[in-house]
Design an enzyme around this catalytic site. Structure first.
Site, PDB file in Angstrom:
ATOM      1  N   HIS A  19       0.683  -1.272   0.097  1.00 33.42           N
ATOM      2  CA  HIS A  19      -0.083   0.000  -0.010  1.00 33.42           C
ATOM      3  C   HIS A  19       0.776   1.153   0.056  1.00 33.42           C
ATOM      4  O   HIS A  19       0.460   2.247  -0.516  1.00 33.42           O
ATOM      5  CB  HIS A  19      -0.857  -0.078   1.363  1.00 33.42           C
ATOM      6  CG  HIS A  19      -2.043   0.975   1.166  1.00 33.42           C
ATOM      7  ND1 HIS A  19      -3.262   0.867   0.326  1.00 33.42           N
ATOM      8  CD2 HIS A  19      -2.245   2.188   1.852  1.00 33.42           C
ATOM      9  CE1 HIS A  19      -4.104   1.965   0.415  1.00 33.42           C
ATOM     10  NE2 HIS A  19      -3.439   2.657   1.514  1.00 33.42           N
ATOM     11  N   LYS A  67      -7.117  13.594  -7.132  1.00 35.77           N
ATOM     12  CA  LYS A  67      -6.428  12.135  -7.072  1.00 35.77           C
ATOM     13  C   LYS A  67      -7.720  11.067  -6.597  1.00 35.77           C
ATOM     14  O   LYS A  67      -8.780  11.478  -6.312  1.00 35.77           O
ATOM     15  CB  LYS A  67      -5.301  12.109  -5.949  1.00 35.77           C
ATOM     16  CG  LYS A  67      -4.530  10.808  -5.928  1.00 35.77           C
ATOM     17  CD  LYS A  67      -3.725  10.863  -4.527  1.00 35.77           C
ATOM     18  CE  LYS A  67      -2.709   9.444  -4.559  1.00 35.77           C
ATOM     19  NZ  LYS A  67      -1.898   9.624  -3.444  1.00 35.77           N
ATOM     20  N   SER A  91      -7.963   4.047  -3.073  1.00 37.18           N
ATOM     21  CA  SER A  91      -9.064   2.844  -2.740  1.00 37.18           C
ATOM     22  C   SER A  91      -9.209   2.720  -1.086  1.00 37.18           C
ATOM     23  O   SER A  91      -8.300   3.032  -0.321  1.00 37.18           O
ATOM     24  CB  SER A  91      -8.166   1.524  -3.094  1.00 37.18           C
ATOM     25  OG  SER A  91      -7.141   1.365  -2.509  1.00 37.18           O
ATOM     26  N   HIS A  92     -10.122   2.193  -0.638  1.00 37.73           N
ATOM     27  CA  HIS A  92     -10.365   1.874   0.842  1.00 37.73           C
ATOM     28  C   HIS A  92     -11.232   0.747   0.680  1.00 37.73           C
ATOM     29  O   HIS A  92     -12.434   0.543   1.281  1.00 37.73           O
ATOM     30  CB  HIS A  92     -11.196   2.942   1.571  1.00 37.73           C
ATOM     31  CG  HIS A  92     -10.560   3.294   2.815  1.00 37.73           C
ATOM     32  ND1 HIS A  92     -10.903   3.766   4.134  1.00 37.73           N
ATOM     33  CD2 HIS A  92      -8.955   3.294   3.237  1.00 37.73           C
ATOM     34  CE1 HIS A  92      -9.923   3.878   4.854  1.00 37.73           C
ATOM     35  NE2 HIS A  92      -8.776   3.761   4.324  1.00 37.73           N
ATOM     36  N   HIS A 121     -10.350  -3.057   1.251  1.00 38.71           N
ATOM     37  CA  HIS A 121     -10.462  -3.774   2.435  1.00 38.71           C
ATOM     38  C   HIS A 121     -11.091  -3.241   3.765  1.00 38.71           C
ATOM     39  O   HIS A 121     -12.191  -3.996   4.396  1.00 38.71           O
ATOM     40  CB  HIS A 121      -8.971  -4.109   2.888  1.00 38.71           C
ATOM     41  CG  HIS A 121      -8.215  -5.037   2.072  1.00 38.71           C
ATOM     42  ND1 HIS A 121      -8.122  -4.654   0.703  1.00 38.71           N
ATOM     43  CD2 HIS A 121      -7.853  -6.362   2.072  1.00 38.71           C
ATOM     44  CE1 HIS A 121      -7.298  -5.666   0.142  1.00 38.71           C
ATOM     45  NE2 HIS A 121      -7.378  -6.918   0.880  1.00 38.71           N
ATOM     46  N   ASP A 148      -5.822  14.247   0.890  1.00 34.70           N
ATOM     47  CA  ASP A 148      -4.746  14.531  -0.016  1.00 34.70           C
ATOM     48  C   ASP A 148      -4.703  15.806  -0.944  1.00 34.70           C
ATOM     49  O   ASP A 148      -3.840  16.333  -1.246  1.00 34.70           O
ATOM     50  CB  ASP A 148      -4.844  13.307  -1.118  1.00 34.70           C
ATOM     51  CG  ASP A 148      -4.203  11.936  -0.430  1.00 34.70           C
ATOM     52  OD1 ASP A 148      -3.480  12.391   0.486  1.00 34.70           O
ATOM     53  OD2 ASP A 148      -4.747  10.982  -0.928  1.00 34.70           O
ATOM     54  N   GLU A 208      -3.728   4.821  12.533  1.00 40.39           N
ATOM     55  CA  GLU A 208      -4.324   5.453  11.415  1.00 40.39           C
ATOM     56  C   GLU A 208      -5.518   6.260  11.769  1.00 40.39           C
ATOM     57  O   GLU A 208      -6.406   6.500  11.063  1.00 40.39           O
ATOM     58  CB  GLU A 208      -4.746   4.577  10.205  1.00 40.39           C
ATOM     59  CG  GLU A 208      -3.217   4.183   9.515  1.00 40.39           C
ATOM     60  CD  GLU A 208      -3.503   3.169   8.279  1.00 40.39           C
ATOM     61  OE1 GLU A 208      -4.545   3.093   8.092  1.00 40.39           O
ATOM     62  OE2 GLU A 208      -2.463   2.366   8.021  1.00 40.39           O
ATOM     63  N   SER A 209      -5.526   6.765  12.950  1.00 38.95           N
ATOM     64  CA  SER A 209      -6.665   7.828  13.208  1.00 38.95           C
ATOM     65  C   SER A 209      -6.767   8.785  12.453  1.00 38.95           C
ATOM     66  O   SER A 209      -5.802   9.426  11.801  1.00 38.95           O
ATOM     67  CB  SER A 209      -6.255   8.498  14.493  1.00 38.95           C
ATOM     68  OG  SER A 209      -6.481   7.391  15.659  1.00 38.95           O
ATOM     69  N   GLN A 210      -7.928   9.164  11.825  1.00 37.61           N
ATOM     70  CA  GLN A 210      -8.432  10.239  10.973  1.00 37.61           C
ATOM     71  C   GLN A 210      -8.174  11.819  11.252  1.00 37.61           C
ATOM     72  O   GLN A 210      -7.886  12.075  12.598  1.00 37.61           O
ATOM     73  CB  GLN A 210      -9.813  10.073  10.500  1.00 37.61           C
ATOM     74  CG  GLN A 210      -9.816   8.585  10.019  1.00 37.61           C
ATOM     75  CD  GLN A 210      -9.088   8.477   8.575  1.00 37.61           C
ATOM     76  OE1 GLN A 210      -9.443   8.901   7.426  1.00 37.61           O
ATOM     77  NE2 GLN A 210      -7.940   7.649   8.685  1.00 37.61           N
ATOM     78  N   SER A 217      -3.939  -1.000  -5.619  1.00 39.94           N
ATOM     79  CA  SER A 217      -4.523  -1.852  -4.425  1.00 39.94           C
ATOM     80  C   SER A 217      -4.383  -3.299  -4.900  1.00 39.94           C
ATOM     81  O   SER A 217      -5.208  -3.698  -5.825  1.00 39.94           O
ATOM     82  CB  SER A 217      -5.847  -1.261  -4.284  1.00 39.94           C
ATOM     83  OG  SER A 217      -6.646  -2.303  -3.202  1.00 39.94           O
TER      84      SER A 217
END
Length: 734
Positions: free
Chosen positions: A49, A91, A94-95, A97, A117, A312-314, A533
C-alpha cells in the site's frame, strides 16, 4: 532490548506482513535486530500500500508529463494548470479492505483520506466521485455492503460539505468477498500557491495538527496489503473511524495558515499514519527527522510508541513550520478547536529517530525506509486471447425490445439514483451537471469555465484482455468528458487487482498498465496521480481486474456543456463512429444470453481521437442539441437513456443485420447526437468531411421508442424498469 517488548520471532515477522528475505534485508540495512517499533515502521513502509514494491517498475512506464501538468505522481495529489492563474488538484485512492470489514466507516474514511490529499496541497475541494464494485446481488452480504458503503460515502461527504457528483456502481460475483471502494476528490487553488511534502531547512519545527491519536486503524496499511481469509471479520479493529466535522475544521485551519505563509511542508497522515508522513517529509527533503512521542496528543491512555507510530486515526496532518510563524499558526489551530503540538524537528542526519519516555524506540536511515523498499520484478504470464465472436453466430433468445427491457433493469445498467440521491450533489452551488450523465460538470468559481469529471472502467473487458481493457478504460473516460464538451486534460488511476505473487494476476496488472500507457499517450491524457490496490482476493479467489480511471477535463464556458437528454421533438438522431456489431464481453451477451465470453471490442486510439475531436467541435459550435457516448449495452441502451432523461420518444430506422449486433454491440469510439432537422444534412456533411463515419438513426418524437418490426414501448415504461430495480433490491424485494 527496550523493556516490556516481545522478542522478534519468525511468527511476529510474518504477522507484520514481512517475508523472511525482507526481514533479512532489514537486518543487512541496520546491522542489528530491530526493535518492535522499528519492525512496525518497516512493516508500514514496505507493504504494498505504501511502497508499491510489486508495481512501481511498471508504473514508471506511464506518461505523466504535458505542458499543463504542474505536478505528476509522487505528491499527495496531481496538479494541472487550468488557466487564469488557477490549478486543479485531484487524486483517487482505494479503501477496499476496510469497506468490506466495516462498510460505513471504511467508505467514510476513504472519502476523508482523499479529501485530505487534495487540501494538503493547498486546494479547496470542490467535488468528490466514487467507483463502487459489489458482489452478486444474490450474495447474502451484498445488500449490507451496498447500504453501508453508500451511507458512509454520503455521510462523510455531506457532513464535510463537498458535493459528490459522479461515479459508477457495478455488481459481479467476483467481488463477493472483496468489494471495491475507490474515492476521488477534485480541488481548486491558485497555481502559485501549491504546497508540497518535502521538508527543507535544519532545525525546523515539525508540528502535529488536527485530531488526537487513538488505537483505531493500527496496521491498516498492512491489512490493505493482504488477502482476506476466513478471519476477515477479526480485522475490524484495523478500520479507522472518521469525523467529517473535525475534517472540515482541519481544512479551514490548514488553508488559513497556508494563506498566512506559515508552512514549509505539509503531509496528510493517511496510510501508516505518523510513520509514513514523517518519513516522506524528511526523505523528500533529504533531511533527517526526530520525533518525541511524549508530545503527541493522544485520546487513549498508555499508548505505546508502536501504537502511536502505526495508528491511522483520521483528520490529522504533519507540517514543517516556519519557526517565526509558530505562535501565529498555533493560535489559528486553537481558534478552530484543533490540537497543535510541536512533536519534533528536522535534522541533517538523514536518520529517522523516534523517542518515547526517555528511550530511543527507533533509529533508522530515513531515505532507505522509503526509497530502498523492496522492488520486485515479479514473474507474469499473459492471458490467453479469447476468440472473437461473430454476432451472426449468436442466436438471439429474445426480441430487440424485450432484450432492451432486460438490460435496463439489470443490476449494472439500471439507474443508480438510489445511490446518488443519498449524496448531496449540489452543495456549494457550483454543480452544473449532476450524476446520471456522461460526466459531471462543476463551475470554476463564478465561471465561465467549468471542470468535467468522471470515473469509469469495464472490468469484464480487462478480465478477457487486460491490454485492450486498459486502453478501453482510458478511452471510455476520455469519451465521457468529450460527450459533455470538455477537453480531456489528465487522469488519476486506481489499479485494483488480486495477488501479484500469482503470475496470472501480475500478467493482468502488466497488461492493463501497458494498455493505459498506450491510450494516455495517443490521447494526450497524462497520468498525474493514482493508487495501486493489490491482494484483493478472498480464499484465493481474485476480483475482476479493475483499473479505475478518473478523468478531468476543461470547458471554456460551462453554459455550453452538452447533456444527453433529447431536447425536443422532430430532431434528427445521428450515429457518429460507424455501425456496431461487437458482442464479445457485451452486456447483451451476459444479461440476455447468459454468457460471459469472447474477446472484448478492440480500441482504435486514432479513431477515438478523430471521432472525439469531431464531436467536441460540434458541441463547441452549438451544432448538436444532445450528445451521449455509447458504452455498456450498446446503441439502443444509449438511445433509451437519452429518451428516459427527457421523456421524449424516438422513431428509429431499421438497423444493419444482424439486429442484435447492431442495437447492442459495444464497438468503441461512438456517440449518439441529435441535431435540428434543418441542419442534419449540413452536420452529416461536416462530419463526413472530417473522415468520421456518420449515419441517420431516426427522429425524436412521441412518447415511445419505435423500431421497425418491433412493438413500440413507452418511454415511461422503460423508465419504470430502469429506475425500479435498485430500490426494490435494497428493500429486499428482488
Amino acid at each position: 532490548m527496550i523493556p516490556n517488548t516481545p522478542p522478534i520471532t519468525p511468527e511476529l515477522i510474518a504477522e507484520h506482513g514481512l517475508k523472511p528475505d525482507e526481514y533479512q534485508r532489514i537486518l543487512d540495512l541496520i546491522g542489528r535486530e530491530p526493535t518492535l517499533t522499528e519492525l512496525g515502521i518497516f512493516s508500514a513502509m514496505w507493504n504494498e500500500h505504501c511502497s508499491y514494491k510489486s508495481s512501481k517498475v511498471h508504473l514508471r512506464t506511464l506518461p505523466t508529463k504535458a505542458p499543463w501538468v504542474i505536478q505528476g505522481p509522487g505528491e499527495n495529489a496531481g496538479v494541472i494548470d487550468i488557466g487564469d492563474g488557477l490549478a486543479c488538484v485531484f487524486k483517487m485512492e482505494s479503501h477496499n479492505h476496510p469497506s468490506y470489514i466495516e462498510p460505513y466507516q471504511g467508505a467514510a474514511t476513504g472519502v476523508g483520506g482523499i479529501l485530505r490529499d487534495v487540501f494538503t496541497m493547498g486546494a479547496r475541494p470542490i467535488a468528490c466521485l466514487n467507483a463502487l464494485s459489489f458482489g452478486a446481488p444474490s450474495h447474502p452480504k451484498t445488500r449490507h455492503l451496498v447500504s453501508g458503503v453508500v451511507a458512509g460515502v454520503g455521510g462523510y461527504g455531506n457532513s464535510f460539505g463537498v458535493p459528490t457528483v459522479g461515479g459508477s456502481v457495478r455488481f459481479h460475483t467476483r467481488y463477493d468477498g472483496n468489494n471495491l471502494v475507490n474515492a476521488m476528490a477534485v480541488g481548486i487553488c491558485k497555481k502559485d500557491e501549491i504546497f508540497y511534502a518535502a521538508a527543507s531547512g535544519v532545525g525546523m519545527p515539525i508540528v502535529y495538527l488536527g485530531s488526537k491519536t487513538g488505537r483505531d486503524g493500527i496496521h491498516g496499511a498492512s491489512m490493505a496489503s493482504a488477502e482476506f481469509g476466513e478471519d476477515s471479520e477479526a480485522k475490524r479493529p484495523t478500520v479507522q473511524v472518521g469525523d467529517p466535522f473535525s475534517e472540515k475544521l482541519l481544512l479551514e485551519a490548514c488553508l488559513e495558515i497556508m494563506a498566512k505563509d506559515c508552512v514549509i511542508a505539509i503531509q496528510d497522515m493517511g496510510a501508516a499514519g505518523l510513520t509514513c508522513s514523517a518519513v516522506e517529509m524528511g526523505a523528500k527533503g533529504d533531511l533527517g527527522v526526530t520525533l518525541d512521542l511524549d508530545k503527541v496528543p493522544c485520546r487513549e491512555e498508555r499508548m505505546s510508541a508502536y501504537e502511536m507510530m502505526l495508528s491511522e486515526s483520521q483528520e490529522r496532518m504533519l507540517m514543517v513550520l516556519k519557526p517565526e510563524k509558530e505562535e501565529e499558526a498555533e493560535a489559528i489551530f486553537r481558534k478552530w478547536g484543533l490540537d497543535f503540538a510541536v512533536v519534533g524537528e528536522t535534522t541533517p542526519s538523514l536518520r529517522f529517530v523516534v523517542k518515547h519516555q526517555g528511550e530511543v524506540m527507533a533509529d533508522l536511515p530515513i531515505k532507505e525506509l522509503g526509497d530502498q523498499a523492496p522492488e520486485y520484478h515479479r514473474p507474469f504470464t499473459d492471458s490467453a486471447k479469447p476468440a472473437v465472436i461473430d454476432a451472426a453466430s449468436v442466436e438471439p433468445p429474445h426480441g430487440t425490445i424485450e432484450a432492451l427491457e432486460m438490460l435496463l433493469a439489470s443490476p449494472d445498467l439500471c439507474s443508480k439514483r438510489w445511490v446518488w440521491e443519498q449524496y448531496d450533489h449540489i452543495i456549494l452551488g457550483n454543480t452544473v451537471q449532476r450524476p446520471g450523465g456522461d460526466a459531471a460538470v462543476v463551475r470554476v468559481q463564478d465561471g465561465p469555465k467549468g471542470l468535467a469529471m468522471t470515473a469509469d472502467v469495464t472490468p469484464r473487458y480487462c478480465e478477457a484482455d487486460p491490454f485492450e481493457g486498459g486502453k478501453q478504460a482510458v478511452a471510455e473516460c476520455w469519451r465521457n468528458l468529450t460527450a459533455v464538451g470538455a477537453t480531456p486534460l489528465a487522469i488519476t488511476d486506481n489499479l485494483n487487482f488480486g495477488n501479484p505473487e500469482r503470475p496470472e494476476i501480475m500478467g493482468q496488472f502488466v497488461g492493463a498498465v501497458r494498455g493505459i500507457a498506450e491510450a494516455c499517450k495517443a490521447l494526450d491524457f497524462p497520468v498525474v496521480s493514482g493508487n495501486v490496490s493489490l491482494y484483493n482476493e478472498t480464499n484465493g479467489k481474485a476480483i475482476l481486474p479493475t483499473p479505475t480511471i478518473g478523468g478531468v477535463g476543461l470547458i471554456d464556458d460551462f453554459t455550453k456543456s452538452a447533456t444527453l437528454a433529447f431536447k425536443c421533438e422532430g430532431e434528427a438522431i445521428l450515429l457518429i463512429g460507424g455501425n456496431p456489431s461487437w458482442l464479445g464481453q457485451s452486456m447483451y451477451l451476459r444479461e440476455v444470453c447468459g454468457r460471459e465470453d469472447g474477446a472484448p471490442p478492440p480500441v482504435d486510439l486514432a479513431l477515438e481521437k478523430r471521432n472525439g475531436d469531431c464531436v467536441r467541435a460540434l458541441i463547441a459550435d452549438g451544432a448538436v442539441s444532445a450528445v451521449h457516448d455509447i458504452s455498456d449495452g450498446g446503441l439502443l441502451v444509449a438511445i433509451a437513456e437519452m429518451a428516459m432523461a427527457s421523456g421524449i420518444g424516438a422513431v428509429l430506422l431499421e438497423g444493419v443485420a444482424p439486429a442484435h449486433g447492431f442495437w447492442f454491440g459495444e464497438d468503441q469510439a461512438r456517440y449518439v447526437v441529435t441535431v435540428p432537422a434543418a441542419q442534419a444534412d449540413a452536420v452529416i456533411a461536416r462530419v463526413t468531411a472530417a473522415g468520421v463515419p456518420v449515419s441517420r438513426l431516426g427522429t425524436t418524437g412521441g412518447d415511445a421508442l419505435s423500431l421497425v418490426g418491433e412493438r413500440p414501448v413507452r418511454v415511461s415504461a422503460l423508465r419504470e424498469r430502469f429506475e425500479g430495480w435498485l430500490p426494490a433490491y435494497m428493500a429486499g424485494g428482488v
